[in-house]
Design an enzyme around this catalytic site. Structure first.
Site, PDB file in Angstrom:
ATOM      1  N   PHE A 112      -8.919  60.574 -22.464  1.00  0.00           N
ATOM      2  CA  PHE A 112      -8.307  59.303 -22.835  1.00  0.00           C
ATOM      3  C   PHE A 112      -8.840  58.834 -24.185  1.00  0.00           C
ATOM      4  O   PHE A 112     -10.042  58.811 -24.414  1.00  0.00           O
ATOM      5  CB  PHE A 112      -8.596  58.253 -21.759  1.00  0.00           C
ATOM      6  CG  PHE A 112      -8.070  56.882 -22.107  1.00  0.00           C
ATOM      7  CD1 PHE A 112      -6.701  56.660 -22.179  1.00  0.00           C
ATOM      8  CD2 PHE A 112      -8.940  55.836 -22.375  1.00  0.00           C
ATOM      9  CE1 PHE A 112      -6.215  55.405 -22.520  1.00  0.00           C
ATOM     10  CE2 PHE A 112      -8.461  54.586 -22.704  1.00  0.00           C
ATOM     11  CZ  PHE A 112      -7.091  54.368 -22.779  1.00  0.00           C
ATOM     12  N   GLN A 113      -7.948  58.482 -25.069  1.00  0.00           N
ATOM     13  CA  GLN A 113      -8.269  57.988 -26.414  1.00  0.00           C
ATOM     14  C   GLN A 113      -9.124  58.965 -27.207  1.00  0.00           C
ATOM     15  O   GLN A 113      -9.983  58.564 -27.981  1.00  0.00           O
ATOM     16  CB  GLN A 113      -8.933  56.605 -26.350  1.00  0.00           C
ATOM     17  CG  GLN A 113      -7.946  55.525 -25.884  1.00  0.00           C
ATOM     18  CD  GLN A 113      -8.431  54.103 -26.140  1.00  0.00           C
ATOM     19  OE1 GLN A 113      -9.625  53.842 -26.166  1.00  0.00           O
ATOM     20  NE2 GLN A 113      -7.487  53.191 -26.311  1.00  0.00           N
TER      21      GLN A 113
END
Lengths: 559, 195
Positions: A112-113
């Site tokens: 994530f990210q």
């Protein structure tokens, strides 16, 4: 003493004397934000979009003459910085960019990210780092500031995974020096190169200087003036070189290029020796390369050896820092005078002045910049975006102090004007004047909230013609008036300002504009001014895209 | 005139350095013919031999842009220097009982080596300059080449002269050494002059 990576980073910033940095938090940089409270001497400015953090650091760096610092979280935070990093890279602005990344064991696993920001920024940074240990932070940050602020300046990115912020390492003070074998300081020029340049300049009959950003960056304004006076050489600047030469000096002939002064373009085109100082012979400045003054001998002084000979054959190359080189060159320059050459340029100037101010009561770009210059005694620091307003700002304001002019030249980044002015305001007390396009302003106007929060006295002067003006001008001139996607409409900028709690004013006539300038004297808060301009004014003179400087036109009839 | 040029670069042996070099070549539109990289006599440094297509001006730009990379310690254009250059090729040639002898004759003619034998194929190792490898490849084609790999050029200047980076800690001297290295006219007093 053992400290966490986050604290080591902050200790480094403190040791570098960083007073302010611009950032936006997010998951992986939370360990860093958790320590910010312990470093109140390093002011963190919360922007409202990461792009603004980069532009603000850039604007701060250009006005303060120091390295700007910005910070973003991983993934989208980091990628939002990219336009700002590229802007700084193209204009050689010293900047240290800090990003968080996902924890080490997640790197490369598309967590994530996660974004490969060191990979993404390879071609737009002078150098970058991905740090895998807390013990690497101090040496890397030391190197980053060193690389960003020496040689040809530029942005350096330091990417730090979340768990490296948390990991502890030994802190025994900020490193004293760097050891970079592939990065020698090349400030001092070779003697034989200086001698050859001096010989060429002394023999010139019609010399011209083109001074670039390097003059401003190496703070060589004084040396430049001395050189010009001694050799009696008229001085032009590039767009970014503006403010490097005091424009009230009799040897100053303004800037050259696509929308440079007619006489400046002609002078460059008719000179027998062209002395480029701290500039890179860019296409927007030089026009069509193949037809730029083919008989001129070129002397090129630049800190970056790769710029020398890149676009033009160079007769006398000098690789060195501008200030350092000019001070070594000066004693070898003969006292000279070129009265005929100067009167030739003066005559062109008398016949072709940049004076496109129309009679009437309505607001035009040239008139407005002149009025602003008068209202501010020519002493304001001007920040601009990109487009017509930028060119008028360059043409009609008399810049005399270095770092008085801040603009995105190389990349041409619309939307630069709002956050860069905001950042620049942290470098000085006097109000910054941000000359905004209505298009650019709408790209980054979210920063009005940041401006309001810090009650920064920036004057956002929107040159509002409801058009994407420069693109409209091209569609008018080169695409047979076929306007497409250039009418931006006109939001109520006064109400927008008021929504942020900022003073908003509007002027639609010259009288109202003068009144606005008077009203603002002494006001120490932010202001948004909606200057409603005539909608279809063009910027003149102009070198049409792909034309030579000698083909500069002064109106649509010349096409 | 475009020609094949040989550049030797010493780079810090760090992760990502090859990506930096490749990114630079791609961004500036330089054409890499081949790039080989490996250890050299100094621990911590890698040595690249880069063959680029381009005229003098382009190659000059390649060197100068390369040197701007912080991890690149030295760059030298040895195109015009007396040098030894070599390339190694492994060629898997189709060879059965009917024609193995002919293939081996060819191997002998090129002073190549057979490094693997199978009932229906041989792997031939050819070592030499690119001209020789080209010629060998051409001759083996008649038997059928099943697979081939070439290493690309490695090169070294003849005699006692070296392309080793200067081991200089003094920044002034380092700058002077680097300036002397860059530029295509080693005999000129002004290595940056381009007229």
């Amino acid at each position: 003493m053992r400290l966490t990576g986050a604290r080591i980073l902050m200790e480094c910033l403190r040791a570098e004397g960083v007073e302010v940095f611009f950032g936006y938090p997010g998951g992986v940089v939370l360990p860093l934000y958790n320590t910010l409270g312990e470093y109140p001497d390093i002011k963190h400015v919360l922007v409202r979009h990461e792009q603004a953090a980069a532009h603000a650091a850039d604007g701060y760096a250009r006005v303060a003459g120091r390295t700007g610092v910005c910070l973003a979280t991983s993934g989208p935070g980091a990628t939002n910085l990219v336009t700002g990093i590229t802007t700084a890279y193209m204009d050689s602005v010293p900047m240290v960019v800090l990003t968080g990344n996902v924890a080490r064991d997640l790197i490369g696993r598309d967590g994530f990210q996660e974004a490969d920001i060191t990979g993404i920024t390879l071609p737009i940074t002078k150098h970058n780092y991905l740090l895998m240990r807390a013990s690497e932070i101090a040496p890397a940050v030391k190197e980053a500031f060193h690389i960003a602020s020496t040689g040809r300046k530029g942005p350096v990115l330091v990417d730090i995974p979340k768990d490296v912020f948390i990991e502890e390492a030994e802190w025994d003070g900020y490193p004293q020096g760097v050891s970079l074998r592939g990065y020698p300081i090349m400030d001092v020029p070779r003697e034989e190169e200086v001698a050859r340049a001096a010989e060429t300049i002394n023999a010139a009959k019609r010399p011209i200087v083109i001074a670039g950003h390097g003059v401003v960056q190496s703070e060589a304004q004084h040396e430049l003036v001395e050189f010009a006076e001694r050799s009696d050489t008229p001085v032009l600047t590039t767009l970014l070189g503006i403010s490097g030469m005091p424009e009230d000096h009799e040897l100053s002939y303004g800037f050259l290029g696509m929308h440079g002064h007619f006489y400046a373009n002609m002078a460059a085109d008719r000179a027998d020796v062209v002395i480029g100082i701290g500039m890179r012979f860019d296409d927007r400045a030089m026009g069509r390369f193949s037809d730029f003054n083919p008989t001129a001998k070129i002397v090129h002084i630049d800190i970056d050896p790769a710029e020398i000979g890149k676009n033009f054959k160079t007769h006398a190359p000098v690789n060195g820092d501008v200030k350092e080189t000019l001070s070594r060159l000066l004693p070898q320059i003969d006292r000279n005078s070129h009265p005929e050459w100067r009167s030739e340029i003066d005559e062109i100037m008398a016949q072709h002045p940049t004076d496109y101010i129309e009679e009437g009561t309505g607001l035009g770009g040239p008139w407005l910049v002149r009025a602003l210059a008068e209202a501010t005694n020519g002493e304001a620091t001007i920040v601009t975006g990109v487009g017509q307003h930028q060119m008028w700002g360059a043409q009609y304001y008399p810049y005399t102090k270095a770092r008085q002019w801040v603009t995105s030249g190389g990349l041409g980044t619309m939307g630069y004007e709002v956050p860069a002015a905001m950042g620049a305001q942290f470098a000085q007390q006097e109000p910054i004047w941000s000359i905004c396009g209505d298009g650019g302003f709408q790209m980054t106007s979210q920063e009005l909230q940041t401006v309001a929060e810090h009650n920064l006295p920036v004057r956002f002067a929107i040159f509002n013609n409801g058009f994407l003006g420069m693109v409209r001008q091209w569609q008018e001139l080169f695409y047979a008036n076929n306007y497409h996607s250039v009418d931006l409409g006109q939001p109520d900028f006064v109400k927008l300002a008021e929504a942020y709690g900022i003073r908003g004013v509007r002027a639609t006539t010259r009288a109202e504009a003068m009144q606005v300038f008077r009203d603002l004297e002494g006001y120490d808060g932010p202001v948004v001014i909606d200057f409603q301009l005539e909608r279809e004014e063009n910027v003149w003179p102009m070198v049409p895209a792909g034309a030579a400087l000698s083909e500069t036109i002064e109106s649509a009839e010349d096409l | 005139m475009a020609s094949r040029n040989t550049i030797v670069a010493h780079v810090e042996d760090r992760p990502g350095v090859l990506a930096r070099v490749a990114s630079l070549f791609r961004r500036r539109g330089f054409n890499i013919e081949s790039l080989t990289v490996g250890h050299c006599e100094e621990p911590g440094l890698s040595r690249m031999t880069i063959v680029v297509d381009g005229d003098d001006h382009q190659v000059d730009q390649v060197c100068r842009q390369l040197f701007k990379l912080i991890d690149v310690v030295s760059v030298q254009d040895i195109t015009y220097a007396p040098m030894v250059d070599r390339e190694l090729a492994l060629i898997k040639v189709s060879a059965s009982n009917f024609n193995r002898r002919e293939v081996l004759d060819m191997v002998e003619m090129f002073r190549a080596d057979v490094v693997d034998v199978d009932a229906d194929a041989l792997i031939v190792q050819v070592l030499g300059d690119e001209g020789k490898v080209d010629a060998a490849v051409k001759m083996f084609e008649q038997f059928g080449i099943l697979e081939m790999v070439r290493t690309g050029r490695v090169a070294m200047v003849r005699g006692t002269e070296t392309t080793k980076p200067p081991a200089i800690s003094d920044s002034q001297q380092a700058a002077a050494a680097i300036r002397a290295m860059l530029g295509r006219r080693p005999e000129g007093a002004l290595p940056f002059a381009s007229d």
